[in-house]
Write a protein that holds these residues in place. Structure first.
Motif, short mmCIF file in Angstrom:
data_model
loop_
_atom_site.label_atom_id
_atom_site.label_comp_id
_atom_site.label_asym_id
_atom_site.label_seq_id
_atom_site.Cartn_x
_atom_site.Cartn_y
_atom_site.Cartn_z
N TYR A 56 11.47 5.26 -7.64
CA TYR A 56 10.64 6.45 -7.46
C TYR A 56 9.18 6.16 -7.81
CZ TYR A 56 9.70 11.51 -7.44
OH TYR A 56 9.21 12.75 -7.16
N THR A 57 8.99 5.39 -8.89
CA THR A 57 7.62 5.05 -9.29
C THR A 57 6.94 4.21 -8.22
OG1 THR A 57 8.51 4.96 -11.51
CG2 THR A 57 6.26 4.19 -11.22
N PHE A 58 7.67 3.20 -7.72
CA PHE A 58 7.08 2.36 -6.69
C PHE A 58 6.75 3.17 -5.43
CE2 PHE A 58 8.98 -1.54 -8.72
CZ PHE A 58 7.75 -2.10 -9.00
N LEU A 59 7.62 4.13 -5.12
CA LEU A 59 7.41 4.92 -3.90
C LEU A 59 6.11 5.71 -3.93
CD1 LEU A 59 10.90 6.34 -2.90
CD2 LEU A 59 9.45 4.78 -1.63
N GLN A 60 5.61 5.99 -5.14
CA GLN A 60 4.35 6.74 -5.24
C GLN A 60 3.22 5.98 -4.55
OE1 GLN A 60 3.89 9.73 -6.93
NE2 GLN A 60 5.96 9.90 -7.70
N ILE A 61 3.29 4.65 -4.60
CA ILE A 61 2.18 3.85 -4.04
C ILE A 61 2.15 3.95 -2.51
CG2 ILE A 61 1.19 1.54 -3.89
CD1 ILE A 61 2.31 1.00 -6.68
N PRO A 62 3.25 3.63 -1.79
CA PRO A 62 3.21 3.84 -0.34
C PRO A 62 2.99 5.31 0.03
CG PRO A 62 5.37 3.04 -1.03
CD PRO A 62 4.48 2.92 -2.20
N MET A 63 3.48 6.23 -0.81
CA MET A 63 3.25 7.65 -0.54
C MET A 63 1.75 7.94 -0.49
SD MET A 63 2.45 10.83 -2.10
CE MET A 63 2.49 10.43 -3.85
N THR A 64 1.02 7.39 -1.47
CA THR A 64 -0.43 7.59 -1.50
C THR A 64 -1.07 7.04 -0.23
OG1 THR A 64 -0.33 7.27 -3.87
CG2 THR A 64 -2.50 7.19 -2.89
N TRP A 65 -0.67 5.83 0.15
CA TRP A 65 -1.27 5.21 1.34
C TRP A 65 -0.93 6.00 2.59
CZ3 TRP A 65 0.60 -0.30 -0.39
CH2 TRP A 65 -0.24 -0.76 -1.41
N LEU A 66 0.32 6.43 2.67
CA LEU A 66 0.77 7.12 3.88
C LEU A 66 0.07 8.48 4.02
CD1 LEU A 66 2.85 6.98 6.23
CD2 LEU A 66 4.30 8.44 4.83
N LEU A 67 0.06 9.26 2.96
CA LEU A 67 -0.59 10.58 3.05
C LEU A 67 -2.07 10.44 3.36
CD1 LEU A 67 0.90 12.89 0.27
CD2 LEU A 67 1.57 12.65 2.64
N GLY A 68 -2.72 9.44 2.73
CA GLY A 68 -4.13 9.21 3.00
C GLY A 68 -4.35 8.89 4.47
N TRP A 69 -3.49 8.05 5.00
CA TRP A 69 -3.61 7.63 6.41
C TRP A 69 -3.37 8.82 7.34
CZ3 TRP A 69 0.05 7.28 10.44
CH2 TRP A 69 -0.39 6.56 11.57
N MET A 70 -2.34 9.65 7.02
CA MET A 70 -2.06 10.82 7.86
C MET A 70 -3.25 11.78 7.89
SD MET A 70 1.88 11.54 6.81
CE MET A 70 1.85 13.26 7.19
N TYR A 71 -3.81 12.00 6.70
CA TYR A 71 -4.97 12.88 6.61
C TYR A 71 -6.13 12.33 7.43
CZ TYR A 71 -8.92 15.36 4.60
OH TYR A 71 -10.06 16.10 4.44
N HIS A 72 -6.31 11.03 7.32
CA HIS A 72 -7.42 10.38 8.03
C HIS A 72 -7.25 10.53 9.54
CE1 HIS A 72 -10.70 7.71 8.70
NE2 HIS A 72 -9.97 6.79 9.28
N VAL B 264 -16.65 8.50 4.54
CA VAL B 264 -16.18 9.00 3.24
C VAL B 264 -14.68 8.77 3.13
CG1 VAL B 264 -15.75 11.09 1.90
CG2 VAL B 264 -17.98 10.73 2.91
N ARG B 265 -13.95 9.15 4.19
CA ARG B 265 -12.49 8.98 4.15
C ARG B 265 -12.12 7.50 4.11
NH1 ARG B 265 -12.87 12.90 8.25
NH2 ARG B 265 -12.39 11.29 9.78
N ARG B 266 -12.85 6.70 4.90
CA ARG B 266 -12.58 5.25 4.85
C ARG B 266 -12.80 4.71 3.45
NH1 ARG B 266 -15.33 3.32 10.32
NH2 ARG B 266 -13.56 3.64 11.70
N SER B 267 -13.87 5.19 2.78
CA SER B 267 -14.15 4.72 1.41
C SER B 267 -12.94 4.96 0.52
CB SER B 267 -15.30 5.49 0.77
OG SER B 267 -16.41 5.56 1.59
N LEU B 268 -12.43 6.21 0.57
CA LEU B 268 -11.35 6.56 -0.36
C LEU B 268 -10.05 5.86 0.02
CD1 LEU B 268 -12.34 10.22 -0.87
CD2 LEU B 268 -12.26 8.46 -2.61
N MET B 269 -9.82 5.68 1.32
CA MET B 269 -8.60 4.98 1.70
C MET B 269 -8.66 3.52 1.28
SD MET B 269 -7.37 6.87 5.08
CE MET B 269 -6.75 5.37 5.66
N SER B 270 -9.82 2.88 1.49
CA SER B 270 -9.93 1.49 1.02
C SER B 270 -9.72 1.44 -0.48
CB SER B 270 -11.30 0.90 1.33
OG SER B 270 -11.78 1.35 2.55
N ALA B 271 -10.31 2.42 -1.19
CA ALA B 271 -10.17 2.42 -2.64
C ALA B 271 -8.71 2.54 -3.05
CB ALA B 271 -10.99 3.55 -3.26
N THR B 272 -7.92 3.41 -2.37
CA THR B 272 -6.51 3.53 -2.77
C THR B 272 -5.75 2.24 -2.49
OG1 THR B 272 -5.91 4.53 -0.66
CG2 THR B 272 -6.30 6.03 -2.47
#
Lengths: 91, 512
Positions: A56-72, B264-272
C-alpha cells in the motif's frame, strides 16, 4: 464567450473533485489502516515477500505519478479550448 | 581534512560561484532577480523545486530513520511526496496566474490593501526564517561530524555562500544552484544504491535476509509501529506533511519562474518524479546501511542515525565515495538555504519595502538595490542567529515549519482562490489564528514542555509533538469566523466570477 469559459471551468471542477477526494481517501487510509488494522497490514500480500502495508505504501508513489499525469492530460485539453475561445474573441 | 575532501568542496564552491557570476550578469531587472523573468522550462523548474525541497534532513535524516525504524521511516517520506498533488490540483496554477513575485501578490490580487500585504509578508518571512535557521544549525553539526570542521566555521561558510548567491545572482543563481544540486544528489544516491545492490550480487532475498540480521528488530523491522506509536500523533503528522507543502512560500514562489500554466504543471510533475525516485533510493540506502553496517555500528557513530548515508558510502566505496557523499550533502544544504533566503528577501523587499513603505512607487533600480541589501541583511542575521543557537533542538523547528505553513498560508490561499464569500477580514483573521494556534500549540507541546530535558520542565499541556490536527482546523475556522463576522453587505457574485476566471485561466493577466 464568458459562458463558454464558465462551462470549461465547471467541467474542470467535475473532473477535479472526484480526483481530489480519491487522493485524500487513498492517502489517509494508509495511516488509518495502519492504526486500526495493524495485523492485516502486516500479513503477506499477493506479491510474495511484501506485506500489505508495504504494498500500500509503495502504491502511493505510482498513484501520485498517475494522478498528476491524468490531471496534466485533462488540463491540456482545457488549455486548448481556452486558447480557441481567446482567439475567437480577438477576431 | 584530507586532500580529496578539500578538492570536492573547492570544486562545488567554485562551480556555484561561476553560476552566480553568470547569473549576476542576467539579474539586471526586478523581474529577473525575483523570478528569472519566467525563463525556466518546466523540467528545469521541476529539478529546482526538488532541489529546494529535499533538505539535508531528508537526505541524511530519512536514510537514518529508515535504518533505525524500518517501515515507519519510509512512511515519513510518502507524505512529502503526496503533498505535491495537493499543490498541483488546488494551488499551483492559480498562484501562477494571480501573483507576480510573492504570495502577497496572490492574495492582494483579490483583497488589495496594506494590512493584507503585511500579513502575507510576515507569514512568509516567519516561515522562511524559521526554516532557514535550523537548516543552518544542522549544517554546522553535519559538517563538523563529516569533516571535523569547527561548528562556527561551517555555519559561516554556508551562510556566506547562500548570501553571495542571492545578493548577486537572485533567483537565477538560486535556481541553477538548485538544479545542479538535484543532478548531483540524484546521481550520487543512484550510484550508491547500485553499489549496495551489487554488494548482494543483485539478490533481493539475500539483501532482505541481511537486513533482518543487521537490525535488533529482526523480522519486526518490516512491520509498522516502531516510530509512530500513537495513531493520533501519526495522523496529525501526515496531515501537516500533506498540506504543508501547499503553504511553503519558498516552494510556491518557484511557480513564478516559468512561462505559462503548462510549464507550471510540467514543473510539478517533474518534481514528483524526482522526489518519488529519490525516496525509493533513500529506502535502498537505509536498508543497505542496516544490512552492510548493522544497527550497532550506526548508533555507535551517532545516536540520531544522521550519519547512515556517509558511513555506508565509506564502507562500500572508501574515503573517495565518502568525500563525494559529503560534498553532495553540502550542496544539498546550500541549495535549500539559498531558496529560503530568496523567499524571505522577496517578502521583505517586494511586499514590505516596495508595496507598503514606498506605496508601489519605487523605481526599478531602487527595488533592485533594496532587494540586494535585504538579501545581504537576511543572510547575515540568520547566520548570526545560527551561530548563537548552537544548542537548540532543531528538529522541532523543521516540523514546526510544516505545521505553521499548513495552518496559516495554506488556508488563506485556498479560501482566497475558491471561496466566494471569503473577505479581507477573514483572510487576516485566518492568517493570525493559524500562526498563533500553531505556534502556541507547539510551545505547549512536548517539544518545549517536557519533564525530561524540555525548556519548561513540566508535563506538556498538549501531548502532541505534531499539533497539525488541531492547528490546521483552527486556521480554517479563524478565516471562516472572521469572514462571517465582517460580512456587511451582500456583494454581487460578478466580481468573484471575474477573479475566479482569472485564477483559473490567467485571462486578466495577459491582457494587462
Amino acid at each position: 464567450m464568458d459562458d463558454k469559459i464558465s462551462l470549461i471551468m465547471q467541467e474542470k471542477k467535475r473532473f477535479l473533485l472526484p480526483m481530489l477526494i480519491f487522493l485524500l481517501v487513498f492517502y489517509f487510509m494508509l495511516p488509518l489502516s495502519l492504526a486500526f488494522f495493524p495485523e492485516a497490514m502486516g500479513r503477506m500480500s499477493i506479491i510474495p515477500g511484501l506485506s500489505w502495508g508495504w504494498l500500500y505504501t509503495f502504491l502511493q508513489i505510482p498513484m501520485t505519478w498517475l494522478l498528476g499525469w491524468m490531471y496534466h492530460q485533462k488540463s491540456k485539453k482545457f488549455d486548448r479550448e481556452l486558447e480557441e475561445i481567446r482567439r475567437k474573441g480577438l477576431q | 581534512m584530507n586532500l580529496t575532501y578539500f578538492l570536492f568542496f573547492i570544486c562545488i564552491i567554485v562551480c556555484t560561484l561561476i553560476i552566480t557570476y553568470w547569473a549576476a550578469k542576467r539579474s539586471t531587472t526586478t523581474n529577473r532577480f525575483y523570478t528569472t523573468a519566467g525563463s525556466l522550462t518546466g523540467f528545469q523548474n521541476g529539478m529546482a523545486i526538488a532541489g529546494d525541497f529535499i533538505s539535508a534532513a531528508s537526505f541524511l535524516g530519512i536514510v537514518g530513520t529508515i535504518a533505525i525504524n524500518g517501515y515507519d521511516g519510509f512512511l515519513y517520506s510518502i507524505g512529502f511526496l503526496v503533498s505535491y498533488l495537493v499543490v498541483l490540483f488546488l494551488i499551483a496554477e492559480p498562484v501562477h496566474h494571480l501573483g507576480k513575485y510573492s504570495l502577497g501578490d496572490v492574495v492582494c490580487s483579490r483583497f488589495p490593501g496594506i494590512e493584507m500585504r503585511w500579513m502575507m509578508a510576515i507569514g512568509t518571512f516567519m516561515i522562511s526564517i524559521f526554516y532557514m535557521i535550523p537548516q543552518l544549525v544542522a549544517s554546522g553539526f553535519l559538517l563538523r561530524l563529516l569533516l571535523d570542521i569547527d561548528y562556527s566555521i561551517s555555519v559561516a561558510v554556508i551562510g556566506g555562500l547562500m548570501t553571495v548567491y542571492v545578493v548577486f545572482g537572485g533567483m537565477v543563481a538560486t535556481s541553477w544552484v538548485q538544479i545542479v544540486k538535484t543532478i548531483v544528489l540524484m546521481s550520487g544516491t543512484f550510484l550508491l544504491s547500485l553499489i549496495v545492490f551489487s554488494h548482494f550480487n543483485w539478490s533481493m532475498t539475500d539483501f532482505m535476509q541481511r537486513v533482518q540480521e543487521g537490525t535488533p528488530l529482526g523480522e519486526q523491522f518490516f512491520q509498522p509501529g516502531h516510530l509512530f506509536g500513537n495513531p493520533l500523533e501519526f495522523l496529525s503528522l501526515q496531515l501537516a506533511l500533506v498540506l504543508g507543502t501547499a503553504g511553503l512560500p519558498h516552494i510556491l514562489i518557484r511557480l513564478f519562474t516559468v512561462r505559462n500554466s503548462l510549464e507550471v504543471r510540467r514543473s510539478l510533475m517533474s518534481a514528483t518524479w524526482i522526489i518519488g525516485l529519490f525516496y525509493i533510493m533513500t529506502l535502498v540506502l537505509g536498508l543497505g546501511t542496516v544490512a552492510i553496517l548493522g544497527y550497532h555500528t550506526l548508533i555507535g557513530a551517532d545516536a540520531t542515525g544522521n550519519l547512515a548515508a556517509p558511513l555506508l558510502a565509506r564502507e562500500v566505496g572508501g574515503d573517495f565515495l565518502l568525500a563525494f557523499i559529503s560534498a553532495i550533502a553540502f550542496t544539498t544544504i546550500v541549495a535549500v538555504v539559498a531558496g529560503l533566503v530568496i523567499s524571505a528577501t522577496t517578502a521583505f523587499s517586494h511586499d514590505i519595502y516596495h508595496h507598503i513603505l514606498k506605496k508601489g512607487k519605487s523605481t526599478e533600480k531602487e527595488q533592485l538595490v533594496a532587494a540586494r541589501w535585504t538579501a545581504l541583511g537576511i543572510g547575515l542575521i540568520s547566520t548570526l542567529f545560527a551561530l548563537r543557537l548552537e544548542t537548540i533542538n532543531v528538529t522541532f523547528l523543521v516540523s514546526m515549519t510544516f505545521v505553521v505553513a499548513a495552518s496559516s498560508i495554506f488556508p488563506v490561499l485556498l479560501l482566497t482562490i475558491y471561496w466566494k464569500r471569503f473577505n479581507k477580514i477573514g483572510a487576516i483573521t485566518g492568517m493570525l489564528s493559524g500562526l498563533l494556534a500553531s505556534v502556541t500549540l507547539l510551545l505547549l507541546g512536548p517539544n518545549i514542555m517536557n519533564v525530561d530535558g524540555g525548556w519548561i520542565q513540566r508535563e506538556a499541556v498538549i501531548p502532541l509533538y505534531n499539533p497539525g490536527i488541531i492547528a490546521i482546523p483552527l486556521g480554517f475556522l479563524g478565516a471562516m469566523i472572521g469572514t462571517l463576522a465582517a460580512r456587511k453587505e451582500k456583494k454581487d457574485n460578478a466580481e468573484f466570477r471575474e477573479f475566479f476566471k482569472r485564477a483559473q485561466t490567467g485571462s486578466g493577466r495577459e491582457s494587462a
